[in-house]
Design an enzyme around this catalytic site. Structure first.
Site, PDB file in Angstrom:
ATOM      1  N   ASP A  72       0.872  -1.180   0.000  1.00 15.01           N
ATOM      2  CA  ASP A  72       0.000   0.000   0.000  1.00 15.01           C
ATOM      3  C   ASP A  72       0.909   1.230   0.000  1.00 15.01           C
ATOM      4  O   ASP A  72       1.178   1.816   1.036  1.00 15.01           O
ATOM      5  CB  ASP A  72      -0.864  -0.044   1.262  1.00 15.01           C
ATOM      6  CG  ASP A  72      -2.044   0.904   1.189  1.00 15.01           C
ATOM      7  OD1 ASP A  72      -2.261   1.502   0.123  1.00 15.01           O
ATOM      8  OD2 ASP A  72      -2.748   1.047   2.199  1.00 15.01           O
ATOM      9  N   ARG A  80       4.658   2.966   2.889  1.00 13.71           N
ATOM     10  CA  ARG A  80       5.138   1.771   3.576  1.00 13.71           C
ATOM     11  C   ARG A  80       6.645   1.616   3.363  1.00 13.71           C
ATOM     12  O   ARG A  80       7.368   1.299   4.294  1.00 13.71           O
ATOM     13  CB  ARG A  80       4.409   0.527   3.061  1.00 13.71           C
ATOM     14  CG  ARG A  80       2.894   0.606   3.156  1.00 13.71           C
ATOM     15  CD  ARG A  80       2.390   0.701   4.580  1.00 13.71           C
ATOM     16  NE  ARG A  80       0.938   0.838   4.624  1.00 13.71           N
ATOM     17  CZ  ARG A  80       0.278   1.883   5.088  1.00 13.71           C
ATOM     18  NH1 ARG A  80       0.952   2.930   5.551  1.00 13.71           N
ATOM     19  NH2 ARG A  80      -1.036   1.915   5.107  1.00 13.71           N
ATOM     20  N   ARG A 142      -5.213  12.144   0.311  1.00 10.10           N
ATOM     21  CA  ARG A 142      -4.941  10.961  -0.517  1.00 10.10           C
ATOM     22  C   ARG A 142      -5.591  11.079  -1.893  1.00 10.10           C
ATOM     23  O   ARG A 142      -5.275  10.309  -2.801  1.00 10.10           O
ATOM     24  CB  ARG A 142      -5.438   9.699   0.189  1.00 10.10           C
ATOM     25  CG  ARG A 142      -4.773   9.462   1.534  1.00 10.10           C
ATOM     26  CD  ARG A 142      -5.483   8.377   2.316  1.00 10.10           C
ATOM     27  NE  ARG A 142      -5.376   7.085   1.659  1.00 10.10           N
ATOM     28  CZ  ARG A 142      -6.137   6.036   1.946  1.00 10.10           C
ATOM     29  NH1 ARG A 142      -7.099   6.144   2.867  1.00 10.10           N
ATOM     30  NH2 ARG A 142      -5.977   4.898   1.319  1.00 10.10           N
ATOM     31  N   LYS A 172      -8.334   2.717  -6.568  1.00 12.58           N
ATOM     32  CA  LYS A 172      -9.223   2.480  -5.428  1.00 12.58           C
ATOM     33  C   LYS A 172      -9.911   3.793  -5.033  1.00 12.58           C
ATOM     34  O   LYS A 172      -9.459   4.867  -5.452  1.00 12.58           O
ATOM     35  CB  LYS A 172      -8.420   1.928  -4.246  1.00 12.58           C
ATOM     36  CG  LYS A 172      -7.301   2.856  -3.741  1.00 12.58           C
ATOM     37  CD  LYS A 172      -6.443   2.162  -2.708  1.00 12.58           C
ATOM     38  CE  LYS A 172      -5.401   3.132  -2.163  1.00 12.58           C
ATOM     39  NZ  LYS A 172      -4.456   2.473  -1.244  1.00 12.58           N
ATOM     40  N   HIS A 173     -11.007   3.739  -4.292  1.00 13.89           N
ATOM     41  CA  HIS A 173     -11.714   2.590  -3.731  1.00 13.89           C
ATOM     42  C   HIS A 173     -13.069   2.553  -4.439  1.00 13.89           C
ATOM     43  O   HIS A 173     -13.915   3.399  -4.161  1.00 13.89           O
ATOM     44  CB  HIS A 173     -11.919   2.740  -2.239  1.00 13.89           C
ATOM     45  CG  HIS A 173     -10.652   3.017  -1.455  1.00 13.89           C
ATOM     46  ND1 HIS A 173     -10.063   4.277  -1.372  1.00 13.89           N
ATOM     47  CD2 HIS A 173      -9.859   2.194  -0.723  1.00 13.89           C
ATOM     48  CE1 HIS A 173      -8.987   4.211  -0.607  1.00 13.89           C
ATOM     49  NE2 HIS A 173      -8.828   2.966  -0.202  1.00 13.89           N
ATOM     50  N   HIS A 185     -12.495   1.751   7.914  1.00 16.19           N
ATOM     51  CA  HIS A 185     -11.700   0.905   8.808  1.00 16.19           C
ATOM     52  C   HIS A 185     -12.470   0.649  10.107  1.00 16.19           C
ATOM     53  O   HIS A 185     -12.251  -0.358  10.774  1.00 16.19           O
ATOM     54  CB  HIS A 185     -10.371   1.585   9.168  1.00 16.19           C
ATOM     55  CG  HIS A 185      -9.424   1.702   8.026  1.00 16.19           C
ATOM     56  ND1 HIS A 185      -9.408   2.791   7.187  1.00 16.19           N
ATOM     57  CD2 HIS A 185      -8.456   0.866   7.569  1.00 16.19           C
ATOM     58  CE1 HIS A 185      -8.463   2.625   6.271  1.00 16.19           C
ATOM     59  NE2 HIS A 185      -7.873   1.473   6.490  1.00 16.19           N
ATOM     60  N   ASP A 257     -10.714  -4.256  -0.543  1.00 17.64           N
ATOM     61  CA  ASP A 257      -9.986  -3.564   0.513  1.00 17.64           C
ATOM     62  C   ASP A 257      -9.849  -4.561   1.671  1.00 17.64           C
ATOM     63  O   ASP A 257     -10.434  -5.658   1.638  1.00 17.64           O
ATOM     64  CB  ASP A 257     -10.754  -2.310   0.940  1.00 17.64           C
ATOM     65  CG  ASP A 257      -9.847  -1.237   1.533  1.00 17.64           C
ATOM     66  OD1 ASP A 257      -8.686  -1.544   1.863  1.00 17.64           O
ATOM     67  OD2 ASP A 257     -10.311  -0.093   1.670  1.00 17.64           O
TER      68      ASP A 257
END
Length: 494
Positions: A72, A80, A142, A172-173, A185, A257
């Site tokens: 990701d 990351r 984002r 995404k998404h 989340h 996801d």
């Protein structure tokens, strides 16, 4: 074990994209790859350095040459590969503000080279959401922005730049997480928009990305009553098969996801959610942001096999999903650029500089300042391990500069910080101030006493600056912090 059982278990493992703990390949992961596991996902916990990740992915490929290694890595706030330092690449909002698709393509190519050099072949990005709700707690910077046409052209440029390096892009998404006020989340967002609005706004970037050859699309855990009043998109046949496959004509890989996210896990459970997602049209199931053990993989594998045997999941649907995983893996092998040069990080810093915007009168700092960084809770996608801010760079550039990061509830914070800044310039660094009431109240108290305060906004700048001197970076990547410090000092630091 019968041949039929072995075949089903192999298909079930092929469609899983699990994570794992540690910076080396665990024995159980290597064993499951040998049994058919088609993908693995890397997270910040797996990454120490580029060379270490390259060794990790090489070990995985000893078990299966075309294993899909996903990460990701959006650049910007969601990194990351550079989780411990902050990203060398600005995120989407900064690129959208500059609005130069060639620059976006160059940034995506540079980031893709960094990934390919480490043996990563599948990126869960770019984010193609249209950030139409400024209070969105999980998208924000984002997104390339709030204009669908702008988001579409930059999504295309990003897909092209990334895939030119042999790294598959996953937009995404789907079908759009930009108009939500709930973080999936943690809960199950609902978007009450008409099909006409969704087509003109949220679906536009996905249509463009599909036309540009994006290899994968990631589903959103959100309910869109215009298409399905009951199931979130990840579990909706009407959305994944009817809309994405049939109406939009997407023929690549559909990945969910994180199936352990609250929107699915707290409503259906991860096992039933996995089966429902595959039946709806998903080809790969991402799991491992929080759950990253062998027991989870076995649980999901066995749930898939049981669903086929019980008639809840057609075997030919599972086989079709596994086929698409294999086709993407074959593509990454055919265009692999592993072991090549890293991306040109000068491009990332140059892009961050171009994204800086200044409101109000401003004179560059000529001597040491006091910097107050008002922390805010990062969303789960961003995480809390990645450093951000401007103070460290100002302290290097202007010796004697002091930096404070007190908790927002610290007693006497305003008076204490005003005292610390006495006789010196005062810089206050914030992130998404419009969504952080405590920080906004503190800032108001500081500015009332020190109208010359310079505010650095490293999140989504909202509204006008209301008379403040405000430097907006449009993201909190490391390069955005450097670019802001350069603006504040009038010096080149990078």
């Amino acid at each position: 074990m019968s041949h039929a059982s072995h075949h089903l278990e192999r298909l079930a493992l092929t469609v899983l994209q699990p994570g794992f703990a540690g910076t080396e390949a665990p024995d159980w992961v290597r064993r499951r790859i040998g049994e058919g596991l088609g993908s693995v996902g890397l997270f910040g916990r797996n990454i120490h350095s580029g060379d270490q990740v390259a060794a990790l992915t090489a070990a995985l490929r000893k078990e299966k040459e075309d294993i899909l290694v996903a990460v990701d890595e959006e650049g910007g706030d969601v990194t990351r590969l550079e989780v411990g330092t902050g990203s060398s690449w600005p995120g989407n909002l900064a690129l959208g503000v500059v609005d130069d698709p060639d620059l976006t393509r160059d940034v995506a190519t540079g980031l893709g080279r960094d990934l390919a050099r480490c043996g990563i072949t599948f990126n869960w990005g770019p984010d193609a959401d249209v950030n139409s709700n400024a209070d969105n707690p999980v998208i924000g910077v984002r997104s390339f922005g709030a204009d669908p046409e702008l988001v579409a052209r930059h999504t295309v440029a990003y897909v092209e730049g990334l895939q030119a390096t042999g790294v598959a892009a996953c937009v995404k998404h789907f079908p759009g997480h930009g108009d939500t006020a709930v973080d999936s989340h943690l809960g199950l967002p609902r978007v009450d928009a008409t099909r006409e609005l969704l087509a003109a706004r949220d679906l536009l970037p996905f249509r463009a990305a599909i036309a540009a050859g994006a290899k994968a699309v990631m589903s959103a855990h959100i309910v869109l009553p215009a298409y399905d009043d009951t199931h979130p998109a990840t579990l909706s046949r009407a959305i994944l098969t009817g809309l994405l496959r049939e109406e939009l004509g997407f023929d690549g890989l559909i990945v969910t996801d994180g199936i352990e996210m609250g929107a699915i896990a707290d409503t259906y459970g991860i096992a039933d959610g996995t089966v429902r997602a595959l039946a709806a049209g998903a080809d790969a199931v991402c799991v491992g942001g929080g759950l990253c053990d062998e027991d989870t993989v076995v649980l999901l594998r066995d749930a898939i096999v049981a669903a086929v045997r019980e008639g809840r999941l057609a075997e030919d649907r599972l086989a079709d999903a596994a086929r698409r995983v294999g086709e993407l893996a074959a593509w990454t092998t055919s265009v692999a650029a592993r072991g090549g040069p890293a991306g040109d990080h000068a491009v990332g810093l140059a892009a961050a500089r171009r994204a800086i915007r200044v409101d109000g009168a401003f004179t560059p700092l000529s001597g040491p300042a006091h910097v107050l960084e008002l922390t805010s809770q990062a969303n789960i996608a961003v995480g809390d391990r990645t450093p951000w801010g401007v103070g460290a760079y100002l302290a290097d550039a202007l010796p004697g500069t002091t930096v404070a990061r007190p908790g927002l509830r610290a007693f006497g914070l305003v008076d204490g910080q005003l005292a610390a800044a006495a006789g010196r310039p005062l810089v206050v660094v914030v992130r998404d101030l419009h969504r952080n009431i405590s920080a906004a109240d503190l800032l108001a108290g500081i500015v009332a006493a020190r109208p010359d305060t310079v505010v650095v906004e490293m999140g989504l700048p909202y509204g006008d600056a209301q008379g403040l001197t405000r430097v907006s970076t449009h993201g909190a990547a490391r390069v955005c912090g450097i670019a802001a410090a350069e603006t504040l000092t009038g010096r080149t630091l990078g």
